[in-house]
Motif scaffolding. Structure first.
Motif, PDB file in Angstrom:
ATOM      1  N   ARG A 176      47.645 -45.932 -23.456  1.00 15.23           N
ATOM      2  CA  ARG A 176      48.129 -47.313 -23.373  1.00 15.23           C
ATOM      3  C   ARG A 176      49.655 -47.331 -23.225  1.00 15.23           C
ATOM      4  NH1 ARG A 176      44.198 -50.590 -27.722  1.00 15.23           N
ATOM      5  NH2 ARG A 176      42.313 -49.838 -26.712  1.00 15.23           N
ATOM      6  N   LEU A 177      50.131 -48.251 -22.420  1.00 15.40           N
ATOM      7  CA  LEU A 177      51.578 -48.376 -22.220  1.00 15.40           C
ATOM      8  C   LEU A 177      52.273 -48.624 -23.560  1.00 15.40           C
ATOM      9  CD1 LEU A 177      54.007 -48.563 -20.326  1.00 15.40           C
ATOM     10  CD2 LEU A 177      53.456 -50.970 -19.963  1.00 15.40           C
ATOM     11  N   SER A 178      51.574 -49.341 -24.459  1.00 15.40           N
ATOM     12  CA  SER A 178      52.173 -49.669 -25.753  1.00 15.40           C
ATOM     13  C   SER A 178      52.428 -48.419 -26.600  1.00 15.40           C
ATOM     14  CB  SER A 178      51.286 -50.658 -26.512  1.00 15.40           C
ATOM     15  OG  SER A 178      49.977 -50.157 -26.619  1.00 15.40           O
ATOM     16  N   LEU A 179      51.703 -47.323 -26.313  1.00  8.95           N
ATOM     17  CA  LEU A 179      51.976 -46.088 -27.054  1.00  8.95           C
ATOM     18  C   LEU A 179      53.368 -45.564 -26.688  1.00  8.95           C
ATOM     19  CD1 LEU A 179      50.627 -44.070 -29.062  1.00  8.95           C
ATOM     20  CD2 LEU A 179      50.053 -42.676 -27.074  1.00  8.95           C
ATOM     21  N   TYR A 219      54.905 -39.635 -29.315  1.00  6.09           N
ATOM     22  CA  TYR A 219      54.334 -40.020 -28.018  1.00  6.09           C
ATOM     23  C   TYR A 219      53.789 -38.788 -27.304  1.00  6.09           C
ATOM     24  CZ  TYR A 219      53.795 -41.290 -23.184  1.00  6.09           C
ATOM     25  OH  TYR A 219      53.271 -41.452 -21.928  1.00  6.09           O
ATOM     26  N   LYS A 220      54.591 -37.733 -27.318  1.00  5.62           N
ATOM     27  CA  LYS A 220      54.157 -36.510 -26.614  1.00  5.62           C
ATOM     28  C   LYS A 220      52.835 -36.010 -27.206  1.00  5.62           C
ATOM     29  CE  LYS A 220      58.662 -34.534 -25.659  1.00  5.62           C
ATOM     30  NZ  LYS A 220      59.471 -33.364 -25.895  1.00  5.62           N
ATOM     31  N   GLU A 221      52.787 -35.939 -28.538  1.00  9.49           N
ATOM     32  CA  GLU A 221      51.591 -35.398 -29.189  1.00  9.49           C
ATOM     33  C   GLU A 221      50.373 -36.299 -28.967  1.00  9.49           C
ATOM     34  OE1 GLU A 221      53.833 -33.099 -32.880  1.00  9.49           O
ATOM     35  OE2 GLU A 221      52.630 -34.891 -33.295  1.00  9.49           O
ATOM     36  N   LYS A 222      50.569 -37.592 -29.222  1.00 12.28           N
ATOM     37  CA  LYS A 222      49.410 -38.494 -29.164  1.00 12.28           C
ATOM     38  C   LYS A 222      48.925 -38.689 -27.732  1.00 12.28           C
ATOM     39  CE  LYS A 222      50.094 -40.951 -33.444  1.00 12.28           C
ATOM     40  NZ  LYS A 222      50.495 -42.176 -34.112  1.00 12.28           N
ATOM     41  N   SER A 223      49.847 -38.754 -26.777  1.00 11.75           N
ATOM     42  CA  SER A 223      49.405 -38.956 -25.394  1.00 11.75           C
ATOM     43  C   SER A 223      48.683 -37.704 -24.897  1.00 11.75           C
ATOM     44  CB  SER A 223      50.570 -39.342 -24.482  1.00 11.75           C
ATOM     45  OG  SER A 223      51.547 -38.331 -24.491  1.00 11.75           O
ATOM     46  N   ALA A 224      49.165 -36.517 -25.319  1.00 13.60           N
ATOM     47  CA  ALA A 224      48.496 -35.278 -24.902  1.00 13.60           C
ATOM     48  C   ALA A 224      47.071 -35.246 -25.467  1.00 13.60           C
ATOM     49  CB  ALA A 224      49.294 -34.067 -25.381  1.00 13.60           C
ATOM     50  N   ARG A 225      46.946 -35.641 -26.729  1.00 15.17           N
ATOM     51  CA  ARG A 225      45.624 -35.651 -27.379  1.00 15.17           C
ATOM     52  C   ARG A 225      44.685 -36.616 -26.651  1.00 15.17           C
ATOM     53  NH1 ARG A 225      46.477 -37.178 -33.225  1.00 15.17           N
ATOM     54  NH2 ARG A 225      48.327 -35.897 -33.051  1.00 15.17           N
ATOM     55  N   ALA A 243      48.904 -50.824 -34.593  1.00 27.93           N
ATOM     56  CA  ALA A 243      47.556 -50.228 -34.622  1.00 27.93           C
ATOM     57  C   ALA A 243      46.826 -50.443 -33.299  1.00 27.93           C
ATOM     58  CB  ALA A 243      46.743 -50.829 -35.769  1.00 27.93           C
ATOM     59  N   LEU A 244      47.431 -51.202 -32.392  1.00 28.64           N
ATOM     60  CA  LEU A 244      46.758 -51.502 -31.118  1.00 28.64           C
ATOM     61  C   LEU A 244      47.183 -50.549 -30.004  1.00 28.64           C
ATOM     62  CD1 LEU A 244      47.127 -55.421 -31.155  1.00 28.64           C
ATOM     63  CD2 LEU A 244      45.460 -53.975 -32.350  1.00 28.64           C
ATOM     64  N   THR A 245      47.988 -49.539 -30.352  1.00 26.39           N
ATOM     65  CA  THR A 245      48.526 -48.650 -29.310  1.00 26.39           C
ATOM     66  C   THR A 245      47.532 -47.567 -28.900  1.00 26.39           C
ATOM     67  OG1 THR A 245      49.532 -47.328 -31.044  1.00 26.39           O
ATOM     68  CG2 THR A 245      50.933 -48.971 -29.996  1.00 26.39           C
ATOM     69  N   VAL A 246      46.477 -47.397 -29.681  1.00 21.83           N
ATOM     70  CA  VAL A 246      45.418 -46.443 -29.330  1.00 21.83           C
ATOM     71  C   VAL A 246      44.081 -47.182 -29.370  1.00 21.83           C
ATOM     72  CG1 VAL A 246      46.570 -44.322 -30.110  1.00 21.83           C
ATOM     73  CG2 VAL A 246      45.355 -45.747 -31.758  1.00 21.83           C
ATOM     74  N   ASP A 247      43.074 -46.555 -28.788  1.00 23.49           N
ATOM     75  CA  ASP A 247      41.744 -47.142 -28.756  1.00 23.49           C
ATOM     76  C   ASP A 247      41.406 -47.719 -30.140  1.00 23.49           C
ATOM     77  OD1 ASP A 247      39.548 -47.759 -27.407  1.00 23.49           O
ATOM     78  OD2 ASP A 247      38.510 -45.844 -27.732  1.00 23.49           O
ATOM     79  N   HIS A 248      41.049 -49.005 -30.229  1.00 20.16           N
ATOM     80  CA  HIS A 248      40.836 -49.571 -31.560  1.00 20.16           C
ATOM     81  C   HIS A 248      39.646 -50.517 -31.581  1.00 20.16           C
ATOM     82  CE1 HIS A 248      42.635 -53.110 -29.755  1.00 20.16           C
ATOM     83  NE2 HIS A 248      42.227 -53.798 -30.797  1.00 20.16           N
ATOM     84  N   ASP A 249      39.120 -50.683 -32.789  1.00 22.19           N
ATOM     85  CA  ASP A 249      38.016 -51.606 -32.989  1.00 22.19           C
ATOM     86  C   ASP A 249      38.603 -52.822 -33.727  1.00 22.19           C
ATOM     87  OD1 ASP A 249      35.798 -52.981 -33.892  1.00 22.19           O
ATOM     88  OD2 ASP A 249      35.225 -51.455 -35.365  1.00 22.19           O
ATOM     89  N   PRO A 250      38.554 -54.025 -33.116  1.00 16.83           N
ATOM     90  CA  PRO A 250      39.207 -55.193 -33.720  1.00 16.83           C
ATOM     91  C   PRO A 250      38.793 -55.446 -35.174  1.00 16.83           C
ATOM     92  CG  PRO A 250      38.499 -55.713 -31.492  1.00 16.83           C
ATOM     93  CD  PRO A 250      37.963 -54.336 -31.804  1.00 16.83           C
ATOM     94  N   ALA A 251      37.509 -55.325 -35.450  1.00 16.97           N
ATOM     95  CA  ALA A 251      37.055 -55.622 -36.819  1.00 16.97           C
ATOM     96  C   ALA A 251      37.640 -54.603 -37.799  1.00 16.97           C
ATOM     97  CB  ALA A 251      35.532 -55.587 -36.884  1.00 16.97           C
ATOM     98  N   ARG A 252      37.756 -53.361 -37.348  1.00 22.51           N
ATOM     99  CA  ARG A 252      38.294 -52.304 -38.231  1.00 22.51           C
ATOM    100  C   ARG A 252      39.784 -52.532 -38.502  1.00 22.51           C
ATOM    101  NH1 ARG A 252      40.014 -46.683 -37.796  1.00 22.51           N
ATOM    102  NH2 ARG A 252      39.368 -45.620 -39.714  1.00 22.51           N
ATOM    103  N   VAL A 253      40.513 -52.925 -37.477  1.00 29.35           N
ATOM    104  CA  VAL A 253      41.948 -53.185 -37.678  1.00 29.35           C
ATOM    105  C   VAL A 253      42.134 -54.316 -38.693  1.00 29.35           C
ATOM    106  CG1 VAL A 253      44.072 -54.052 -36.588  1.00 29.35           C
ATOM    107  CG2 VAL A 253      42.702 -52.298 -35.443  1.00 29.35           C
TER     108      VAL A 253
END
Ligand code: TYM
Length: 332
Positions: A124-127, A109-115, A45-55
């Motif tokens: 993020r490299l982790s994506l 990866y292709k879809e999410k990185s394009a978005r 869940a940390l591979t995209v912009d995230h809110d720590p409390a929400r995760v």
């Protein structure tokens, strides 16, 4: 005994797609016939912009929903990925076996990185390396079978490739896993956009049914589902994806075959009504049990603590073996 591993990522509230494509099968069948581990894969869940409390909140909720869906800690192991170091430990070794070309070819990866780039954000490299961590999740446990929906097939294929490559280079270490998919509903589509997957990470949408939606919300979402331009109820994923999706959901909830069910409906309205009823009935016991479990958070925590302990013991020897095989000195 067959070893099964699968997981769910706490990037959003669990959906009907997660349930019909994966979780229900884990509870009904997989945990009873194999040595099964089910994981809330929070590192993913940390591979995209995230809110720590929400995760944190979503991780707890996902674990509670897995138990509410019928996973029984007496039959299987339920745990949180970040509680078991072996996942990250093994992931690095597999990064030394995977290639960057392989990673860049991954559809998600292709879809999410394009978005992400469209939004003007950075990727993020982790994506990019995410599928390697997923391979580590699977391979650390000597997994034979990975029950997933269709969208994860390519990732499981990569885990197979990495296992075979590692074994060829460094000696037999990993079991080569295979994906298993449900007979129907392997790809539940968004009710408003039946050519796209019903995904939990998207913004809240009227086309996504969440496991914790109230019955009247579920009914509204199903009754407003986009159908096709014709009028006959036929099962044809290409020509009529909206109706085909409803028939698959109905088949998955109530049993039966989407093709055969199509012949029993004279109108879209009648079909939608039955789909809405079926979904409400399937989710009712899950929601009821979820409410009970929420009143007893200490029980859920205890299950996760014991699950992590068991998972650690299972993964450790395989990951240690991989460290030795690849050429790292034992710690003594
Ligand atoms: P995730 O969290 O997106 O989805 C969890 C499971 O639900 C299935 N699924 C669906 N099935 C049918 N229709 C849909 N619309 C639908 N949406 C989701 C997924 O196929 C999956 O089985 N990368 C994984 C999590 C993961 C994992 C693992 C899975 C990490 N490590 C190791 C198995 C083994 C993911 O994002 O799933």
């Amino acid at each position: 005994m067959t070893r099964i591993f699968s997981g769910v990522k706490p990037t959003g509230h669990l959906t009907l797609g997660n349930y019909l494509g994966a979780v229900r099968r884990w509870a009904d069948v997989d945990q009873r016939r194999a040595d099964a581990l089910f994981c809330v894969v929070d590192l993913h869940a940390l591979t995209v912009d995230h809110d720590p409390a929400r995760v944190r909140r979503l991780s707890r909720q996902a674990a509670t929903l897995l138990l509410a869906s019928g996973l029984d800690p007496r039959l299987c192991t339920v745990f949180v990925q970040s509680h078991v170091d072996e996942h990250a430990r093994l992931s690095y070794l597999l990064e030394c076996v995977a290639t960057d070309g392989e990673m860049r070819r991954m559809i998600q990866y292709k879809e999410k990185s394009a978005r992400e780039r469209e939004r003007g954000g950075s990727v993020r490299l982790s994506l990019l390396t995410y599928p390697v961590l997923m391979a580590a999740d699977i391979l650390a446990y000597g997994t034979d079978e990975v029950p997933v929906g269709d969208d994860q097939a390519q990732h499981v294929e990569l885990a197979r490739d990495l296992a075979v490559r590692f074994n060829q280079r460094y000696g037999h270490t990993f079991v080569v896993p295979r994906a298993t998919r449900p007979a129907v509903a392997a790809r539940v589509m968004n009710l408003q956009e039946p050519t796209s997957k019903m995904g939990k990470s998207e913004d809240v949408g009227p086309g996504i049914v969440y496991l914790l939606d109230e019955p009247d919300v579920i009914r509204k979402k199903v009754m407003r589902a986009v159908t096709d331009s014709g009028r006959d109820v036929v099962y044809d994923r290409e020509a009529g994806p909206g109706v085909a999706n409803l028939l698959e959901i109905l088949a998955a909830c109530g049993g039966g075959d989407p093709e055969a069910l199509s012949g029993t409906y004279a109108s879209y309205g009648a079909l939608k009504k039955d789909v809405a009823d079926a979904v409400v009935e399937v989710l009712r016991p899950v929601q009821q049990r979820h409410k009970e479990l929420c009143a007893d958070p200490a029980y859920v925590e205890d299950v996760l603590r014991q699950g992590a302990e068991k998972a650690r013991k299972t993964a450790r020897p395989t990951v240690d073996e991989a460290y030795a095989a690849i050429g790292l000195l034992p710690a003594g």
